[in-house]
Design an enzyme around this catalytic site. Sequence first.
Site, PDB file in Angstrom:
ATOM      1  N   GLY A 249       0.797  -1.229   0.000  1.00 39.74           N
ATOM      2  CA  GLY A 249       0.000   0.000   0.000  1.00 39.74           C
ATOM      3  C   GLY A 249       0.820   1.265   0.000  1.00 39.74           C
ATOM      4  N   GLU A 291       4.823  -6.249   0.931  1.00 39.36           N
ATOM      5  CA  GLU A 291       4.276  -6.607  -0.373  1.00 39.36           C
ATOM      6  C   GLU A 291       4.040  -5.381  -1.263  1.00 39.36           C
ATOM      7  OE1 GLU A 291       1.755 -10.398   1.443  1.00 39.36           O
ATOM      8  OE2 GLU A 291       0.779  -8.468   1.083  1.00 39.36           O
ATOM      9  N   PRO A 292       5.084  -4.697  -1.691  1.00 39.98           N
ATOM     10  CA  PRO A 292       4.893  -3.557  -2.592  1.00 39.98           C
ATOM     11  C   PRO A 292       4.448  -4.004  -3.976  1.00 39.98           C
ATOM     12  CG  PRO A 292       7.226  -4.035  -2.352  1.00 39.98           C
ATOM     13  CD  PRO A 292       6.506  -4.937  -1.394  1.00 39.98           C
ATOM     14  N   GLY A 293       3.515  -3.301  -4.553  1.00 39.90           N
ATOM     15  CA  GLY A 293       3.077  -3.561  -5.924  1.00 39.90           C
ATOM     16  C   GLY A 293       3.155  -2.282  -6.728  1.00 39.90           C
ATOM     17  N   ARG A 294       2.213  -1.384  -6.453  1.00 40.75           N
ATOM     18  CA  ARG A 294       2.190  -0.078  -7.114  1.00 40.75           C
ATOM     19  C   ARG A 294       3.517   0.660  -6.962  1.00 40.75           C
ATOM     20  NH1 ARG A 294      -2.613   3.047  -7.115  1.00 40.75           N
ATOM     21  NH2 ARG A 294      -3.259   1.811  -5.301  1.00 40.75           N
ATOM     22  N   TYR A 335     -12.134   5.049 -10.065  1.00 41.27           N
ATOM     23  CA  TYR A 335     -11.688   5.649  -8.809  1.00 41.27           C
ATOM     24  C   TYR A 335     -11.550   7.166  -8.854  1.00 41.27           C
ATOM     25  CZ  TYR A 335     -10.011   0.825  -8.056  1.00 41.27           C
ATOM     26  OH  TYR A 335      -9.914  -0.530  -7.936  1.00 41.27           O
ATOM     27  N   CYS A 362     -17.489   4.220 -25.946  1.00 38.08           N
ATOM     28  CA  CYS A 362     -18.832   4.785 -26.083  1.00 38.08           C
ATOM     29  C   CYS A 362     -19.483   4.952 -24.709  1.00 38.08           C
ATOM     30  CB  CYS A 362     -19.677   3.879 -26.983  1.00 38.08           C
ATOM     31  SG  CYS A 362     -21.190   4.659 -27.544  1.00 38.08           S
ATOM     32  N   GLU A 363     -18.858   5.781 -23.891  1.00 36.05           N
ATOM     33  CA  GLU A 363     -19.312   6.097 -22.542  1.00 36.05           C
ATOM     34  C   GLU A 363     -18.958   7.544 -22.245  1.00 36.05           C
ATOM     35  OE1 GLU A 363     -20.849   4.282 -20.172  1.00 36.05           O
ATOM     36  OE2 GLU A 363     -20.921   2.421 -21.324  1.00 36.05           O
ATOM     37  N   TYR A 391      -2.006  -1.323 -12.290  1.00 43.98           N
ATOM     38  CA  TYR A 391      -3.454  -1.412 -12.499  1.00 43.98           C
ATOM     39  C   TYR A 391      -3.904  -0.747 -13.797  1.00 43.98           C
ATOM     40  CZ  TYR A 391      -2.776  -2.656  -7.675  1.00 43.98           C
ATOM     41  OH  TYR A 391      -2.300  -3.256  -6.540  1.00 43.98           O
TER      42      TYR A 391
END
EC number: 4.1.1.20
Length: 441
Positions: A249, A291-294, A335, A362-363, A391
Amino acid sequence: MTHLYGTSKINEKGHLVIGGCDTVELSKKYGTPLYVYDVELIRERARGFKNTFASLGVKAQVAYASKAFSSIAMIQVIAEEGLSLDVVSAGELYTALAAGFPKEKIHFHGNNKSEAELRMAMEHDIGCIVVDNFVELELLEEICSEMKMPMQVLLRVTPGIEAHTHDYILTGQEDSKFGFDLQNGQAESALLQAVDSNWIDVLGIHCHIGSQIFETTGFVLAAQKIIEKLQEWNEKHLFTPSVLNLGGGFGIRYTEEDDPISPSQYVEEIILKVKEETRNYGLPMPEIWIEPGRSLVGDAGTTLYEIGSHKDVPDIRKYIAIDGGMNDNIRPALYDAKYEAIVANRADAPVEELVSIAGKCCESGDMLIWDIQLPATAKGDLLAVFCTGAYGYSMANNYNRLPRPPVVFVEGGEDQLVIRRESLEDLIHLDIPLGTSLKKS
């Protein structure tokens, strides 16, 4: 002044260069949209975490949270840097195995692991399963007993702390889909059930308090509460953990509003608190896992788009459309995520106008960036959006039947395609035409 990341720079032509590779040339070679990863920056981030543990003489594992971005090449880089790996599905585990990742350094997470996933983990004898609930604990015990194979586990707990950026909530986090509650007795019950098993080896405790966190306060509070409970369990049940996993996180910079700290600062303050609390309670110092990801891949990724149509609504807004959108980066729609960008083929040009970047889906909600200052742009210009390494591809989709973009790794002036662009044929390769019996007569 544009904020550049890692090896990124602007060359004498005014082009954005990443990893020694001109993004204009990359876009010509591979097309757009295109994810570009600065491998040198990924390695730098990985070593920042590892070296801090080593310098402080603490036994540790740094596990890459592969949900941020998983591919064979990415897992190979993680292996080269000596990290462990966090997976949360059969697909992520399969990718890790296909990459030749050391199975003993794989940790399997998830709140609803299927029997097939647990069996797959057991068959490949991975390093650790992070047990999330009583159903899983009982199922794992059955599988281990049937296969006559032991398994090392961590018990995931919710410590009663929720951290999102600068906000820390000390109560209420009991309402989570993840883990055994630390305060209401569930975690203790799970511990007793696990240690009573002949097949399950409880290494220790795991927690995860949030994402995109810019301070160490939440991690310090979590460590304090967990070690306090560990002291209680030590006195009552003689349980001493060998591992304390405080999750990930760790935040990164997306825009000037973000003010992250260095990986070393996270690690140092976590270690100091764990040392202090274990010393106060007379407990042995556990091995620390994170646990680093980002924070490993987020700011190493840049997405390149070709600018297409423009729409000027007088006195209201100017829209600039790109050839990607929520199909390759759903975070703004999901988000309200914020990003910075530059015109990569004229990166040194002065800004002239306030525009909004629209995706091609198409949004009406497919807006990548609202209100950004850019040079005057024309059809065919190249837009580079920064910090899309986490992500982005991992949450990409085929909405509107748009093919997912390719991924290119760049390092030392060399570029390598690591995920090819999906073709139109790829989009229908799982489709099955109607059989004769279902066709209209």
